[in-house]
Design a protein around this motif. Structure first.
Motif, PDB file in Angstrom:
ATOM      1  N   VAL A   1       3.153   0.435 -11.197  1.00  0.00           N
ATOM      2  CA  VAL A   1       3.265   1.853 -11.508  1.00  0.00           C
ATOM      3  C   VAL A   1       1.939   2.535 -11.232  1.00  0.00           C
ATOM      4  N   VAL A   2       2.003   3.727 -10.616  1.00  0.00           N
ATOM      5  CA  VAL A   2       0.808   4.514 -10.340  1.00  0.00           C
ATOM      6  C   VAL A   2       0.647   5.543 -11.455  1.00  0.00           C
ATOM      7  N   CYS A   3      -0.511   5.526 -12.105  1.00  0.00           N
ATOM      8  CA  CYS A   3      -0.800   6.462 -13.185  1.00  0.00           C
ATOM      9  C   CYS A   3      -1.104   7.842 -12.599  1.00  0.00           C
ATOM     10  N   ASP A   4      -0.569   8.891 -13.219  1.00  0.00           N
ATOM     11  CA  ASP A   4      -0.822  10.248 -12.749  1.00  0.00           C
ATOM     12  C   ASP A   4      -2.252  10.696 -13.058  1.00  0.00           C
ATOM     13  N   ALA A   5      -2.818  10.215 -14.155  1.00  0.00           N
ATOM     14  CA  ALA A   5      -4.146  10.656 -14.571  1.00  0.00           C
ATOM     15  C   ALA A   5      -5.249  10.021 -13.715  1.00  0.00           C
ATOM     16  N   CYS A   6      -5.198   8.684 -13.554  1.00  0.00           N
ATOM     17  CA  CYS A   6      -6.275   8.019 -12.812  1.00  0.00           C
ATOM     18  C   CYS A   6      -5.883   7.710 -11.364  1.00  0.00           C
ATOM     19  N   THR A   7      -4.648   7.988 -10.960  1.00  0.00           N
ATOM     20  CA  THR A   7      -4.115   7.811  -9.599  1.00  0.00           C
ATOM     21  C   THR A   7      -4.379   6.418  -9.026  1.00  0.00           C
ATOM     22  N   LYS A   8      -4.247   5.393  -9.865  1.00  0.00           N
ATOM     23  CA  LYS A   8      -4.416   4.009  -9.442  1.00  0.00           C
ATOM     24  C   LYS A   8      -3.198   3.203  -9.897  1.00  0.00           C
ATOM     25  N   PRO A   9      -2.863   2.124  -9.165  1.00  0.00           N
ATOM     26  CA  PRO A   9      -1.798   1.244  -9.658  1.00  0.00           C
ATOM     27  C   PRO A   9      -2.277   0.522 -10.914  1.00  0.00           C
ATOM     28  N   THR A  10      -1.436   0.484 -11.914  1.00  0.00           N
ATOM     29  CA  THR A  10      -1.869  -0.026 -13.206  1.00  0.00           C
ATOM     30  C   THR A  10      -0.763  -0.804 -13.894  1.00  0.00           C
ATOM     31  N   ARG A  11      -1.153  -1.528 -14.928  1.00  0.00           N
ATOM     32  CA  ARG A  11      -0.176  -2.185 -15.783  1.00  0.00           C
ATOM     33  C   ARG A  11       0.214  -1.219 -16.891  1.00  0.00           C
ATOM     34  N   ILE A  12       1.345  -1.501 -17.525  1.00  0.00           N
ATOM     35  CA  ILE A  12       1.871  -0.604 -18.553  1.00  0.00           C
ATOM     36  C   ILE A  12       1.853  -1.314 -19.888  1.00  0.00           C
ATOM     37  N   GLY A  13       1.449  -0.596 -20.925  1.00  0.00           N
ATOM     38  CA  GLY A  13       1.507  -1.116 -22.284  1.00  0.00           C
ATOM     39  C   GLY A  13       2.349  -0.199 -23.147  1.00  0.00           C
ATOM     40  N   TYR A  14       2.671  -0.662 -24.337  1.00  0.00           N
ATOM     41  CA  TYR A  14       3.457   0.133 -25.281  1.00  0.00           C
ATOM     42  C   TYR A  14       2.656   0.317 -26.555  1.00  0.00           C
ATOM     43  N   LYS A  15       2.777   1.497 -27.151  1.00  0.00           N
ATOM     44  CA  LYS A  15       2.180   1.735 -28.462  1.00  0.00           C
ATOM     45  C   LYS A  15       3.049   2.731 -29.212  1.00  0.00           C
ATOM     46  N   LYS A  16       2.910   2.741 -30.527  1.00  0.00           N
ATOM     47  CA  LYS A  16       3.694   3.654 -31.350  1.00  0.00           C
ATOM     48  C   LYS A  16       2.838   4.854 -31.728  1.00  0.00           C
ATOM     49  N   THR A  17       3.453   6.032 -31.706  1.00  0.00           N
ATOM     50  CA  THR A  17       2.748   7.245 -32.097  1.00  0.00           C
ATOM     51  C   THR A  17       2.849   7.430 -33.608  1.00  0.00           C
ATOM     52  N   GLU A  18       2.234   8.502 -34.102  1.00  0.00           N
ATOM     53  CA  GLU A  18       2.231   8.755 -35.546  1.00  0.00           C
ATOM     54  C   GLU A  18       3.640   9.011 -36.082  1.00  0.00           C
ATOM     55  N   ASP A  19       4.495   9.634 -35.250  1.00  0.00           N
ATOM     56  CA  ASP A  19       5.854   9.926 -35.712  1.00  0.00           C
ATOM     57  C   ASP A  19       6.805   8.752 -35.491  1.00  0.00           C
ATOM     58  N   GLY A  20       6.292   7.591 -35.059  1.00  0.00           N
ATOM     59  CA  GLY A  20       7.103   6.380 -34.951  1.00  0.00           C
ATOM     60  C   GLY A  20       7.754   6.164 -33.604  1.00  0.00           C
ATOM     61  N   LYS A  21       7.465   7.013 -32.612  1.00  0.00           N
ATOM     62  CA  LYS A  21       8.056   6.841 -31.293  1.00  0.00           C
ATOM     63  C   LYS A  21       7.280   5.792 -30.498  1.00  0.00           C
ATOM     64  N   LYS A  22       8.009   5.034 -29.681  1.00  0.00           N
ATOM     65  CA  LYS A  22       7.398   4.026 -28.822  1.00  0.00           C
ATOM     66  C   LYS A  22       7.158   4.663 -27.461  1.00  0.00           C
ATOM     67  N   VAL A  23       5.898   4.698 -27.008  1.00  0.00           N
ATOM     68  CA  VAL A  23       5.561   5.335 -25.733  1.00  0.00           C
ATOM     69  C   VAL A  23       4.847   4.340 -24.827  1.00  0.00           C
ATOM     70  N   ARG A  24       4.957   4.573 -23.521  1.00  0.00           N
ATOM     71  CA  ARG A  24       4.261   3.755 -22.530  1.00  0.00           C
ATOM     72  C   ARG A  24       2.897   4.376 -22.250  1.00  0.00           C
ATOM     73  N   TYR A  25       1.903   3.531 -21.974  1.00  0.00           N
ATOM     74  CA  TYR A  25       0.579   4.057 -21.642  1.00  0.00           C
ATOM     75  C   TYR A  25      -0.069   3.221 -20.553  1.00  0.00           C
ATOM     76  N   CYS A  26      -1.005   3.851 -19.855  1.00  0.00           N
ATOM     77  CA  CYS A  26      -1.755   3.214 -18.773  1.00  0.00           C
ATOM     78  C   CYS A  26      -2.816   2.302 -19.380  1.00  0.00           C
TER      79      CYS A  26
ATOM     80  N   GLY B   1       0.793  -1.222   0.000  1.00  0.00           N
ATOM     81  CA  GLY B   1       0.000   0.000   0.000  1.00  0.00           C
ATOM     82  C   GLY B   1       0.828   1.275   0.000  1.00  0.00           C
ATOM     83  N   LYS B   2       2.114   1.190   0.293  1.00  0.00           N
ATOM     84  CA  LYS B   2       2.961   2.382   0.320  1.00  0.00           C
ATOM     85  C   LYS B   2       3.295   2.827  -1.095  1.00  0.00           C
ATOM     86  N   ILE B   3       3.403   4.135  -1.273  1.00  0.00           N
ATOM     87  CA  ILE B   3       3.727   4.722  -2.572  1.00  0.00           C
ATOM     88  C   ILE B   3       5.055   5.458  -2.447  1.00  0.00           C
ATOM     89  N   GLY B   4       5.914   5.285  -3.440  1.00  0.00           N
ATOM     90  CA  GLY B   4       7.206   5.955  -3.436  1.00  0.00           C
ATOM     91  C   GLY B   4       7.764   6.072  -4.833  1.00  0.00           C
TER      92      GLY B   4
END
Length: 104
Positions: free
Chosen positions: A71-96, A18-21
């Motif tokens: 990992v705790v998401c900043d938007a929904c403030t919950k512990p979540t799993r992480i996925g990867y997707k590519k943006t339009e310019d070809g960069k690989k980004v992590r998402y909630c 339950g601790k966050i750091g």
């Protein structure tokens, strides 16, 4: 490893559940992370006059297994799993996986 340095994580198993750091260090070979103010242990140290270090009991963080943190998401403030997707310019980004918000 999907967790990176400076990520905000929540401990999901163990004595500090339950601790966050913030992640201070990643130990890839051992699959462990060092989280700020989590899994505190006491070390007995000898004084070292060359480094001007006093002796005594020092309290510091010990590594925790990466499977015991999420990992705790900043938007929904919950512990979540992480996925990867590519943006339009070809960069690989992590998402909630809960709210589909991208991480920094």
């Amino acid at each position: 490893m999907k967790i990176r340095k400076d990520d905000k994580v929540m401990v999901i198993a163990g004595k500090d559940k339950g601790k966050i750091g913030k992640v201070l260090k990643i130990l890839r070979k051992k699959d462990k992370v060092l989280v700020e103010k989590v899994n505190m242990v006491k070390r007995h140290t000898k004084p070292n006059p060359y480094v001007n270090q006093p002796g005594g009991i020092v309290e510091k963080e010990a590594p925790i297994n990466v499977s015991n943190v999420a990992v705790v998401c900043d938007a929904c403030t919950k512990p979540t799993r992480i996925g990867y997707k590519k943006t339009e310019d070809g960069k690989k980004v992590r998402y909630c996986k809960k709210c589909s918000e991208t991480f920094k």
